[in-house]
Design a protein around this motif. Structure first.
Motif, PDB file in Angstrom:
ATOM      1  N   TYR A  20       0.848  -1.188   0.000  1.00  0.00           N
ATOM      2  CA  TYR A  20       0.000   0.000   0.000  1.00  0.00           C
ATOM      3  C   TYR A  20       0.888   1.244   0.000  1.00  0.00           C
ATOM      4  CZ  TYR A  20      -3.712  -3.198   1.350  1.00  0.00           C
ATOM      5  OH  TYR A  20      -4.607  -4.229   1.377  1.00  0.00           O
ATOM      6  N   THR A  21       0.348   2.319  -0.560  1.00  0.00           N
ATOM      7  CA  THR A  21       1.099   3.575  -0.580  1.00  0.00           C
ATOM      8  C   THR A  21       0.174   4.730  -0.222  1.00  0.00           C
ATOM      9  OG1 THR A  21       2.675   2.786  -2.245  1.00  0.00           O
ATOM     10  CG2 THR A  21       2.429   5.164  -2.064  1.00  0.00           C
ATOM     11  N   ALA A  22       0.696   5.622   0.634  1.00  0.00           N
ATOM     12  CA  ALA A  22      -0.042   6.850   0.976  1.00  0.00           C
ATOM     13  C   ALA A  22       0.719   8.037   0.410  1.00  0.00           C
ATOM     14  CB  ALA A  22      -0.167   6.995   2.497  1.00  0.00           C
ATOM     15  N   PHE A  23       0.029   8.880  -0.342  1.00  0.00           N
ATOM     16  CA  PHE A  23       0.654  10.080  -0.894  1.00  0.00           C
ATOM     17  C   PHE A  23       0.322  11.272  -0.007  1.00  0.00           C
ATOM     18  CE2 PHE A  23       0.106  13.888  -3.665  1.00  0.00           C
ATOM     19  CZ  PHE A  23       1.454  14.152  -3.845  1.00  0.00           C
ATOM     20  N   PHE A  24       1.364  11.831   0.608  1.00  0.00           N
ATOM     21  CA  PHE A  24       1.213  12.990   1.493  1.00  0.00           C
ATOM     22  C   PHE A  24       1.465  14.277   0.702  1.00  0.00           C
ATOM     23  CE2 PHE A  24       1.172  11.772   6.091  1.00  0.00           C
ATOM     24  CZ  PHE A  24       1.150  10.401   5.922  1.00  0.00           C
ATOM     25  N   TYR A  25       0.687  15.313   1.048  1.00  0.00           N
ATOM     26  CA  TYR A  25       0.876  16.618   0.408  1.00  0.00           C
ATOM     27  C   TYR A  25       0.416  17.677   1.401  1.00  0.00           C
ATOM     28  CZ  TYR A  25       0.357  20.339  -3.071  1.00  0.00           C
ATOM     29  OH  TYR A  25       0.463  21.510  -3.770  1.00  0.00           O
ATOM     30  N   MET A  26       1.286  18.589   1.753  1.00  0.00           N
ATOM     31  CA  MET A  26       0.973  19.689   2.665  1.00  0.00           C
ATOM     32  C   MET A  26       0.239  19.253   3.935  1.00  0.00           C
ATOM     33  SD  MET A  26       0.064  22.634  -0.122  1.00  0.00           S
ATOM     34  CE  MET A  26      -0.396  23.844   1.094  1.00  0.00           C
ATOM     35  N   GLY A  27       0.790  18.221   4.559  1.00  0.00           N
ATOM     36  CA  GLY A  27       0.253  17.808   5.857  1.00  0.00           C
ATOM     37  C   GLY A  27      -0.981  16.926   5.810  1.00  0.00           C
ATOM     38  N   LYS A  28      -1.396  16.568   4.585  1.00  0.00           N
ATOM     39  CA  LYS A  28      -2.566  15.685   4.468  1.00  0.00           C
ATOM     40  C   LYS A  28      -2.222  14.488   3.603  1.00  0.00           C
ATOM     41  CE  LYS A  28      -6.444  18.774   4.928  1.00  0.00           C
ATOM     42  NZ  LYS A  28      -7.661  19.221   4.258  1.00  0.00           N
ATOM     43  N   VAL A  29      -3.056  13.454   3.696  1.00  0.00           N
ATOM     44  CA  VAL A  29      -2.932  12.363   2.732  1.00  0.00           C
ATOM     45  C   VAL A  29      -3.976  12.611   1.655  1.00  0.00           C
ATOM     46  CG1 VAL A  29      -3.195   9.888   2.339  1.00  0.00           C
ATOM     47  CG2 VAL A  29      -2.029  10.710   4.379  1.00  0.00           C
ATOM     48  N   LEU A  30      -3.522  12.779   0.423  1.00  0.00           N
ATOM     49  CA  LEU A  30      -4.475  12.999  -0.666  1.00  0.00           C
ATOM     50  C   LEU A  30      -4.940  11.680  -1.272  1.00  0.00           C
ATOM     51  CD1 LEU A  30      -3.268  16.150  -2.629  1.00  0.00           C
ATOM     52  CD2 LEU A  30      -4.441  15.949  -0.441  1.00  0.00           C
ATOM     53  N   GLU A  31      -4.048  10.672  -1.238  1.00  0.00           N
ATOM     54  CA  GLU A  31      -4.463   9.403  -1.836  1.00  0.00           C
ATOM     55  C   GLU A  31      -3.809   8.247  -1.082  1.00  0.00           C
ATOM     56  OE1 GLU A  31      -4.417   9.382  -6.082  1.00  0.00           O
ATOM     57  OE2 GLU A  31      -5.283   7.359  -6.171  1.00  0.00           O
ATOM     58  N   TYR A  32      -4.612   7.223  -0.808  1.00  0.00           N
ATOM     59  CA  TYR A  32      -4.112   6.013  -0.142  1.00  0.00           C
ATOM     60  C   TYR A  32      -4.752   4.831  -0.820  1.00  0.00           C
ATOM     61  CZ  TYR A  32      -3.047   2.732   3.672  1.00  0.00           C
ATOM     62  OH  TYR A  32      -2.581   1.678   4.422  1.00  0.00           O
ATOM     63  N   ASP A  33      -3.931   3.937  -1.339  1.00  0.00           N
ATOM     64  CA  ASP A  33      -4.497   2.822  -2.109  1.00  0.00           C
ATOM     65  C   ASP A  33      -3.446   1.725  -2.219  1.00  0.00           C
ATOM     66  OD1 ASP A  33      -6.278   1.363  -3.728  1.00  0.00           O
ATOM     67  OD2 ASP A  33      -6.867   3.155  -4.839  1.00  0.00           O
ATOM     68  N   GLN A  34      -3.814   0.653  -2.915  1.00  0.00           N
ATOM     69  CA  GLN A  34      -2.819  -0.379  -3.219  1.00  0.00           C
ATOM     70  C   GLN A  34      -1.721   0.269  -4.054  1.00  0.00           C
ATOM     71  OE1 GLN A  34      -5.145  -3.271  -5.291  1.00  0.00           O
ATOM     72  NE2 GLN A  34      -6.084  -4.044  -3.414  1.00  0.00           N
ATOM     73  N   THR A  35      -0.484  -0.144  -3.777  1.00  0.00           N
ATOM     74  CA  THR A  35       0.655   0.479  -4.460  1.00  0.00           C
ATOM     75  C   THR A  35       0.510   0.422  -5.978  1.00  0.00           C
ATOM     76  OG1 THR A  35       2.100   0.039  -2.609  1.00  0.00           O
ATOM     77  CG2 THR A  35       3.161   0.318  -4.750  1.00  0.00           C
ATOM     78  N   LYS A  36       0.055  -0.724  -6.488  1.00  0.00           N
ATOM     79  CA  LYS A  36      -0.003  -0.816  -7.954  1.00  0.00           C
ATOM     80  C   LYS A  36      -1.001   0.182  -8.535  1.00  0.00           C
ATOM     81  CE  LYS A  36      -2.950  -4.977  -8.299  1.00  0.00           C
ATOM     82  NZ  LYS A  36      -3.050  -5.448  -6.903  1.00  0.00           N
ATOM     83  N   LYS A  37      -2.044   0.493  -7.792  1.00  0.00           N
ATOM     84  CA  LYS A  37      -2.997   1.502  -8.281  1.00  0.00           C
ATOM     85  C   LYS A  37      -2.383   2.901  -8.242  1.00  0.00           C
ATOM     86  CE  LYS A  37      -7.236  -0.977  -7.452  1.00  0.00           C
ATOM     87  NZ  LYS A  37      -8.383  -1.136  -6.547  1.00  0.00           N
ATOM     88  N   ILE A  38      -1.672   3.182  -7.148  1.00  0.00           N
ATOM     89  CA  ILE A  38      -1.055   4.508  -7.018  1.00  0.00           C
ATOM     90  C   ILE A  38      -0.084   4.772  -8.178  1.00  0.00           C
ATOM     91  CG2 ILE A  38       0.605   5.844  -5.601  1.00  0.00           C
ATOM     92  CD1 ILE A  38      -2.015   5.852  -4.174  1.00  0.00           C
ATOM     93  N   PHE A  39       0.624   3.725  -8.577  1.00  0.00           N
ATOM     94  CA  PHE A  39       1.641   3.929  -9.614  1.00  0.00           C
ATOM     95  C   PHE A  39       1.131   3.717 -11.034  1.00  0.00           C
ATOM     96  CE2 PHE A  39       4.271   3.714  -5.877  1.00  0.00           C
ATOM     97  CZ  PHE A  39       5.175   4.734  -6.131  1.00  0.00           C
ATOM     98  N   THR A  40      -0.041   3.106 -11.185  1.00  0.00           N
ATOM     99  CA  THR A  40      -0.520   2.913 -12.564  1.00  0.00           C
ATOM    100  C   THR A  40      -1.800   3.697 -12.854  1.00  0.00           C
ATOM    101  OG1 THR A  40      -1.674   0.896 -11.921  1.00  0.00           O
ATOM    102  CG2 THR A  40       0.535   0.622 -12.843  1.00  0.00           C
ATOM    103  N   ARG A  41      -2.715   3.732 -11.883  1.00  0.00           N
ATOM    104  CA  ARG A  41      -3.985   4.429 -12.121  1.00  0.00           C
ATOM    105  C   ARG A  41      -4.353   5.289 -10.922  1.00  0.00           C
ATOM    106  NH1 ARG A  41      -7.052  -0.063 -11.479  1.00  0.00           N
ATOM    107  NH2 ARG A  41      -5.394  -1.539 -11.794  1.00  0.00           N
TER     108      ARG A  41
END
Ligand code: ATP
Ligand code: MG
Length: 269
Positions: free
Chosen positions: A233-254
């Motif tokens: 799983y991967t969480a994308f942080f931006y300015m103190g928040k998580v904007l997206e959290y999903d399965q890693t393969k989704k984060i990197f492909t879709r």
């Protein structure tokens, strides 16, 4: 620089029996004085999985990671609100014995930081401090944790030599061995390979993948290939928040959020 709407988020929940969760945070906020570095982060971490925390410099990854085992308590002027649920207990509560809690939730830092002691003593230090005196138990802990950290074969004949004589990559695997000697459930790692060469980095990555059988791992990384190679799983942080959290393969492909897509494709950060 382009800015993104931080209200636009996509955060999965595990939607399963909560038994599958090793750790869960609910609405975590962290302040350094007046600076609110983490602005309401709620995430679930699944047992025996690797979760990566990614995002541009200064977005709060280390701050959030440190909150997971209360390392921010040691920094003057910090305030952390919200819940951190571990085995049905809110470990952010003032009633929790932080020292005891850290036996269950261990941490490895960016720069390898072995004690200037022998390899053996690095690993047994915390066990002894927690009262373990039995030599056979200590010996076994040294062997098991060095094996799990994929370092045993290289150091088994040198256990009483200084840890500082090891290479950077070996020192970092020793620090992982030292953390797992306490048999934690959860291992937090803040850019554990950023100071290492590519070969040492791939050894640390292999080690983490093998450790997944026994541990739940949360890792901060700036290395997108590393996140996609090792994490579930991967969480994308931006300015103190998580904007997206999903399965890693989704984060990197879709990815579903534009900021995530721009970040993982190298457009900023
Ligand atoms: N010890 C501290 N005291 C005061 N402010 C801090 C401290 N540590 C971090 N901050 C602030 O909190 C914010 C988030 O920092 P943090 O180190 O968590 O970001 P990060 O995502 O880990 O960045 P990097 O990728 O550069 O390591 C920044 O504005 C930073 O200046
Ligand atoms: Mg950081």
């Amino acid at each position: 620089m382009k800015t993104y709407n931080t209200d636009d988020t996509h955060i999965i929940t595990m939607n399963k029996d909560k038994q599958n969760l090793a750790l869960e945070t609910k609405d975590i906020h962290v302040w350094y004085g007046d600076n609110e570095a983490i602005k309401g982060v709620s995430l679930e971490f699944e047992k025996n999985k690797i979760t990566s925390l990614i995002g541009p410099s200064g977005c709060g990854k280390s701050t959030y990671l440190r909150s997971l085992n209360r390392m921010n308590d040691q920094i003057d002027g910090t305030k952390v609100t919200g819940k951190i649920i571990y085995k049905n207990i809110d470990i952010n509560s003032s009633k929790v014995d932080v020292y005891e809690m850290r036996k269950h939730i261990g941490m490895v830092f960016q720069r390898p930081n072995p004690f200037s002691k022998s390899i053996y003593e690095n690993i047994t230090f915390a066990l002894k401090r927690h009262g373990q005196k039995d030599k056979q138990t200590l010996d076994e802990a040294v062997e098991t944790s060095l094996k799990q950290a994929a370092l045993w074969d290289q150091v088994k004949d040198d256990l009483h030599k200084s840890a500082l004589a090891l290479s950077g990559g070996q020192q970092q695997r020793l620090c992982i061995a030292r953390a797992i000697a306490m048999k934690p459930d959860i291992l937090l790692l803040d850019e554990p390979a950023s100071a290492l060469d590519p070969i040492s980095t791939s050894k640390v990555e292999e080690t983490l993948i093998n450790l997944k059988e026994d541990y739940t791992i949360v890792i901060v990384t700036h290395n997108m290939q590393q996140a996609s190679r090792i994490s579930d799983y991967t969480a994308f942080f931006y300015m103190g928040k998580v904007l997206e959290y999903d399965q890693t393969k989704k984060i990197f492909t879709r990815p579903k959020i534009q900021a995530t897509e721009d970040y993982v494709s190298g457009h900023f950060g």
